[in-house]
Design a protein around this motif. Structure first.
Motif, PDB file in Angstrom:
ATOM      1  N   VAL A 155      23.591  49.510 -63.987  1.00 43.88           N
ATOM      2  CA  VAL A 155      23.707  48.207 -63.337  1.00 43.88           C
ATOM      3  C   VAL A 155      23.032  48.300 -61.979  1.00 43.88           C
ATOM      4  CG1 VAL A 155      25.308  46.537 -62.310  1.00 43.88           C
ATOM      5  CG2 VAL A 155      25.878  47.635 -64.496  1.00 43.88           C
ATOM      6  N   MET A 156      22.225  47.306 -61.651  1.00 40.56           N
ATOM      7  CA  MET A 156      21.687  47.230 -60.296  1.00 40.56           C
ATOM      8  C   MET A 156      22.304  45.989 -59.656  1.00 40.56           C
ATOM      9  SD  MET A 156      17.819  46.572 -58.972  1.00 40.56           S
ATOM     10  CE  MET A 156      17.299  47.168 -57.359  1.00 40.56           C
ATOM     11  N   ALA A 157      22.925  46.162 -58.496  1.00 42.24           N
ATOM     12  CA  ALA A 157      23.550  45.020 -57.817  1.00 42.24           C
ATOM     13  C   ALA A 157      23.006  44.948 -56.398  1.00 42.24           C
ATOM     14  CB  ALA A 157      25.061  45.174 -57.794  1.00 42.24           C
ATOM     15  N   VAL A 158      22.636  43.740 -55.974  1.00 38.90           N
ATOM     16  CA  VAL A 158      21.933  43.576 -54.710  1.00 38.90           C
ATOM     17  C   VAL A 158      22.715  42.674 -53.747  1.00 38.90           C
ATOM     18  CG1 VAL A 158      19.749  42.894 -53.641  1.00 38.90           C
ATOM     19  CG2 VAL A 158      19.764  43.742 -55.999  1.00 38.90           C
ATOM     20  N   GLU A 202      26.899  50.759 -47.094  1.00 40.71           N
ATOM     21  CA  GLU A 202      25.743  51.650 -47.098  1.00 40.71           C
ATOM     22  C   GLU A 202      24.579  50.932 -47.764  1.00 40.71           C
ATOM     23  OE1 GLU A 202      26.427  56.008 -48.222  1.00 40.71           O
ATOM     24  OE2 GLU A 202      28.086  54.889 -49.113  1.00 40.71           O
ATOM     25  N   PRO A 203      23.353  51.151 -47.249  1.00 38.17           N
ATOM     26  CA  PRO A 203      22.214  50.439 -47.848  1.00 38.17           C
ATOM     27  C   PRO A 203      22.012  50.797 -49.332  1.00 38.17           C
ATOM     28  CG  PRO A 203      21.555  51.550 -45.816  1.00 38.17           C
ATOM     29  CD  PRO A 203      22.971  51.942 -46.072  1.00 38.17           C
ATOM     30  N   ILE A 204      22.302  52.041 -49.664  1.00 37.96           N
ATOM     31  CA  ILE A 204      22.149  52.482 -51.054  1.00 37.96           C
ATOM     32  C   ILE A 204      23.421  53.217 -51.462  1.00 37.96           C
ATOM     33  CG2 ILE A 204      20.941  54.065 -52.611  1.00 37.96           C
ATOM     34  CD1 ILE A 204      18.902  52.165 -51.944  1.00 37.96           C
ATOM     35  N   ARG A 205      23.947  52.882 -52.613  1.00 38.88           N
ATOM     36  CA  ARG A 205      25.104  53.626 -53.090  1.00 38.88           C
ATOM     37  C   ARG A 205      25.006  53.755 -54.614  1.00 38.88           C
ATOM     38  NH1 ARG A 205      31.561  52.000 -52.588  1.00 38.88           N
ATOM     39  NH2 ARG A 205      32.059  52.774 -54.660  1.00 38.88           N
ATOM     40  N   TRP A 206      25.257  54.940 -55.098  1.00 36.42           N
ATOM     41  CA  TRP A 206      25.258  55.173 -56.535  1.00 36.42           C
ATOM     42  C   TRP A 206      26.699  55.318 -57.018  1.00 36.42           C
ATOM     43  CZ3 TRP A 206      20.855  55.154 -59.515  1.00 36.42           C
ATOM     44  CH2 TRP A 206      19.628  55.293 -58.850  1.00 36.42           C
ATOM     45  N   THR A 207      27.032  54.685 -58.115  1.00 35.67           N
ATOM     46  CA  THR A 207      28.299  54.948 -58.787  1.00 35.67           C
ATOM     47  C   THR A 207      27.953  55.161 -60.246  1.00 35.67           C
ATOM     48  OG1 THR A 207      29.531  53.573 -57.256  1.00 35.67           O
ATOM     49  CG2 THR A 207      30.586  54.026 -59.361  1.00 35.67           C
ATOM     50  N   ASN A 208      28.241  56.344 -60.753  1.00 37.42           N
ATOM     51  CA  ASN A 208      27.778  56.719 -62.097  1.00 37.42           C
ATOM     52  C   ASN A 208      26.257  56.471 -62.175  1.00 37.42           C
ATOM     53  OD1 ASN A 208      30.478  57.239 -62.674  1.00 37.42           O
ATOM     54  ND2 ASN A 208      30.814  55.158 -63.420  1.00 37.42           N
ATOM     55  N   SER A 223      24.929  53.490 -61.904  1.00 37.84           N
ATOM     56  CA  SER A 223      24.657  52.180 -61.296  1.00 37.84           C
ATOM     57  C   SER A 223      24.193  52.320 -59.855  1.00 37.84           C
ATOM     58  CB  SER A 223      25.915  51.310 -61.346  1.00 37.84           C
ATOM     59  OG  SER A 223      26.175  50.942 -62.680  1.00 37.84           O
ATOM     60  N   LEU A 224      23.296  51.417 -59.492  1.00 33.79           N
ATOM     61  CA  LEU A 224      22.702  51.431 -58.165  1.00 33.79           C
ATOM     62  C   LEU A 224      23.103  50.158 -57.419  1.00 33.79           C
ATOM     63  CD1 LEU A 224      20.582  52.311 -55.999  1.00 33.79           C
ATOM     64  CD2 LEU A 224      18.841  51.224 -57.430  1.00 33.79           C
ATOM     65  N   PHE A 225      23.721  50.351 -56.276  1.00 31.24           N
ATOM     66  CA  PHE A 225      24.073  49.212 -55.425  1.00 31.24           C
ATOM     67  C   PHE A 225      23.200  49.269 -54.183  1.00 31.24           C
ATOM     68  CE2 PHE A 225      27.819  50.685 -57.636  1.00 31.24           C
ATOM     69  CZ  PHE A 225      28.290  49.530 -58.238  1.00 31.24           C
ATOM     70  N   THR A 226      22.633  48.146 -53.798  1.00 31.81           N
ATOM     71  CA  THR A 226      21.780  48.192 -52.621  1.00 31.81           C
ATOM     72  C   THR A 226      21.840  46.908 -51.796  1.00 31.81           C
ATOM     73  OG1 THR A 226      19.541  48.550 -51.807  1.00 31.81           O
ATOM     74  CG2 THR A 226      19.731  47.476 -53.952  1.00 31.81           C
ATOM     75  N   LEU A 227      21.754  47.115 -50.472  1.00 33.24           N
ATOM     76  CA  LEU A 227      21.620  45.961 -49.574  1.00 33.24           C
ATOM     77  C   LEU A 227      20.159  45.544 -49.448  1.00 33.24           C
ATOM     78  CD1 LEU A 227      23.933  46.639 -46.482  1.00 33.24           C
ATOM     79  CD2 LEU A 227      24.319  45.061 -48.375  1.00 33.24           C
ATOM     80  N   PHE A 228      19.244  46.424 -49.930  1.00 31.94           N
ATOM     81  CA  PHE A 228      17.810  46.114 -49.834  1.00 31.94           C
ATOM     82  C   PHE A 228      17.479  45.027 -50.837  1.00 31.94           C
ATOM     83  CE2 PHE A 228      17.080  50.816 -48.558  1.00 31.94           C
ATOM     84  CZ  PHE A 228      17.454  50.531 -47.257  1.00 31.94           C
TER      85      PHE A 228
END
Lengths: 422, 197
Positions: free
Chosen positions: B92-95, B137-143, B145-150
């Motif tokens: 999952v990518m969440a922005v 955090e600008p970038i965070r990984w969970t399993n 999945s990539l979460f980003t503020l970018f």
């Protein structure tokens, strides 16, 4: 308090700036005066016998203001206005420095000002507009505004501060939400059903994701629009005008300007005179402008936001052979370009400008073939205009505002950007 | 033996609501890169999803205040169902606001807000544009999945991040295609330009 010393200093700064950078530097004198005499601008703007008229919204401020000022002047009003590049508070100071006598008085019995949608709310805290024209909200400059709803909030503040009449776009749900909140007397302009159907989604106002509010009755509406010819109705009276350039947005601007002019002038308003005034306006600068370079015609297209970029890309003829694509420093965050659909752009010859790498990535991932990526902007311009005439279409330049200014200066075009109304 | 050609499915959730800053471009970038790796990939627009597990990648982009307020009404299960994908180890990518809402659901907390940041930022050599008040955090990984503020085309600017994200899909494949080196050079310039005045 006398504004004489502040204005004198402002004038001197202005002269100094002009010596160093001919044709440039409109912000500094205003900045200096705003520090020395911070209340000057509000006192001046409050001094007009017929009050202050504000034109704001995301797009079309310049053209609408230009049209409205021309119509008002044609009717004999003495109008104080600002150039389109000076539409924030500092710019008002600069304009006043330029035009005021040494007691801070500027000529004119009415002020008609274009105001940046981000700054207008602050200005109207101190100077209440008699009439405000709120054109639209688009998804634009999100690096500044974050969210279109926040722009709508700011425009709502302008609407609330307006003590006379609000003039709003009936086709933009954002404007209807504003009218709904204010519950004051508002006048609406809009495209008629027929024109609306023919333009489809060309005017992509920021979606509000709410139940659509019913369209209010308009006092000014477009009946037909063919090429530059707009037939319209204002308070039941019909007329035809020739728009300064092609494009449905110019039609919307004309409707807004006419509605406002009628409201300002009342019984003195003459629709025939107003129409003639619109017909005589010079073409609006640089959107789809064709100019000769090295004896060869070239089309110059300015793109400033996703809406204008999409419209212009969609309007390209299909087999343009030589397209120059330049994105300059003004595009602070190039993300918005990735919301545009590039299907209609079949090929690009040269990519350049400060943000050339982002532009090239954008085209590469969108499968648009690019012949050459040239980081050096002036080198890119030279090589492009040295190309033999294309066998299909004419040379076409698509550029952002900063790339436009640099190219126009480099090619020796006079008046690199300003739509001057003063 | 049956050979089933299976193309990779990249799902864009509510693309008309959650593409305010061009986050959807990240799927375009993944699609092209997967093609250059010799794979087939499709971008699928998804609204009112019933089963998100059939997709290889799911994008939850950033939306405006108005857009989220409508989504809460029309699809209250959206955030919980994407959160369960994250827990199940899907990609999952969440922005930005998508990141914020998802993290709140997963961690059971309320993200704090401070002064708004609107500028390019860099985080462990990844460069992107932040336009948010969220203290994350600008970038965070969970399993996986990539979460980003970018926001916007962060994969175009950071192709290595894109490849890390789809890692298991391209494992063992060659990056010999001519596009890769050209794109990497442009992306490097793009990351540098972000911090030039």
């Amino acid at each position: 308090m006398s504004y004489l010393p502040a204005l004198l200093v402002g004038r001197l700064v202005r002269i100094a700036v002009r010596l160093v950078r001919p044709g440039g530097g409109s912000a500094l004198p205003g900045l200096v005066v705003s520090k020395l005499a911070p209340k000057l601008v509000f006192k001046t703007l409050n001094s007009f016998e017929k009050g202050l008229v504000v034109v704001t919204g995301t797009a079309g401020k310049s053209t609408t203001t230009k049209m409205l000022v021309a119509i008002a002047r044609a009717h004999g009003l003495n109008v104080f206005t600002n150039p389109s590049t000076a539409n924030i508070e500092q710019g008002f100071f600069s304009t006043i420095v330029r035009q005021a006598n040494l007691f801070g008085k500027v000529p004119g019995n009415i002020a008609i000002l274009e105001m940046d949608e981000g700054h207008a709310a602050q200005v109207v805290e101190k100077v209440k507009p008699k009439i405000s024209v709120i054109l639209n909200v688009f998804e634009d400059q999100l690096d500044r505004f974050v969210d279109p709803a926040l722009v709508r909030d700011k425009l709502l503040d302008v609407a609330r501060a307006t003590y006379g009449t609000l003039i709003l776009n009936a086709d933009d749900q954002n404007c209807l939400l504003i009218a709904d909140e204010v519950k004051s007397d508002s006048l609406f302009f809009g495209l008629g059903k027929e024109v609306q159907a023919s333009v489809g989604s060309a005017m992509a106002y920021a979606p509000t994701y709410q139940d659509r509010l019913p369209r209010p009755k308009t006092v000014c509406s477009a009946l037909t629009l063919e090429d530059r010819e707009l037939e319209l109705e204002l308070h039941g009276e019909k007329t035809k005008v020739e728009l300064p350039s092609r494009g449905v947005h110019f039609a919307v601007d004309a409707l807004a300007a006419l509605t406002a002019a009628k409201e300002i002038l009342g019984d003195a308003f003459d629709l025939k005179l107003a129409s003639e005034t619109l017909n005589s306006l010079p073409p609006v600068f640089s959107r789809g402008e064709i100019k000769e370079v090295n004896g060869e015609p070239c089309e110059f297209i300015l793109v400033q936001n996703p809406v204008s970029m999409q419209l212009n890309i969609d309007n390209l003829s299909l087999d343009q052979e030589q397209v120059f694509f330049a994105i300059g420093r003004d595009v602070h965050d190039p993300s918005w370009m990735w919301t545009v659909d590039f299907k209609k752009l079949k090929r690009v010859h040269t990519v350049s400008g400060f943000n050339y790498a982002d532009a090239a990535l954008l085209l590469a991932y969108n499968d648009v073939p690019v012949h050459c990526v040239e980081p050096e902007y002036f080198q890119a311009i030279d090589s492009f205009f040295a190309l033999e005439r294309p066998s299909n279409g004419i040379k076409t330049v698509i550029y952002s505002a900063d790339a436009m200014r640099r190219m126009r200066r480099y090619l020796g075009f006079t008046d690199p950007e300003d739509v001057d109304r003063v | 033996m049956w050979i089933v050609s299976k193309s990779i499915r990249l799902a864009a959730l509510y693309p008309n609501h959650l593409n305010l800053n061009g986050d959807l471009a990240n799927l375009l970038v993944l699609q092209k890169r997967l093609e250059w790796y010799g794979l087939e990939a499709d971008v699928v627009y998804v609204e009112k999803p019933t089963d998100l597990t059939k997709f290889d990648v799911v994008l939850l982009g950033h939306g405006s205040r108005d857009a989220w307020s409508q989504l809460e009404d029309i699809d209250p299960e959206l955030i919980p169902s994407v959160a369960s994908l994250v827990s199940a180890g899907k990609k999952v990518m969440a922005v930005s606001s998508g990141y914020e809402l998802l993290i709140e659901a997963i961690d059971g907390l309320v993200v704090k807000h401070s002064e708004r940041v609107s500028e390019f930022r860099s985080h462990e050599e990844i460069v992107g544009y932040v336009n948010s008040e969220a203290e994350l955090e600008p970038i965070r990984w969970t399993n996986d999945s990539l979460f980003t503020l970018f926001h916007g085309p962060v994969f175009a600017k950071n192709p290595d991040l894109a490849d890390t994200f789809v890692g298991s899909l391209i494992a063992g494949l060659s990056a010999a295609n001519e596009h890769f080196s050209k794109i990497s050079e442009l992306a490097e310039v793009s990351r540098k330009t972000a911090f030039e005045d």
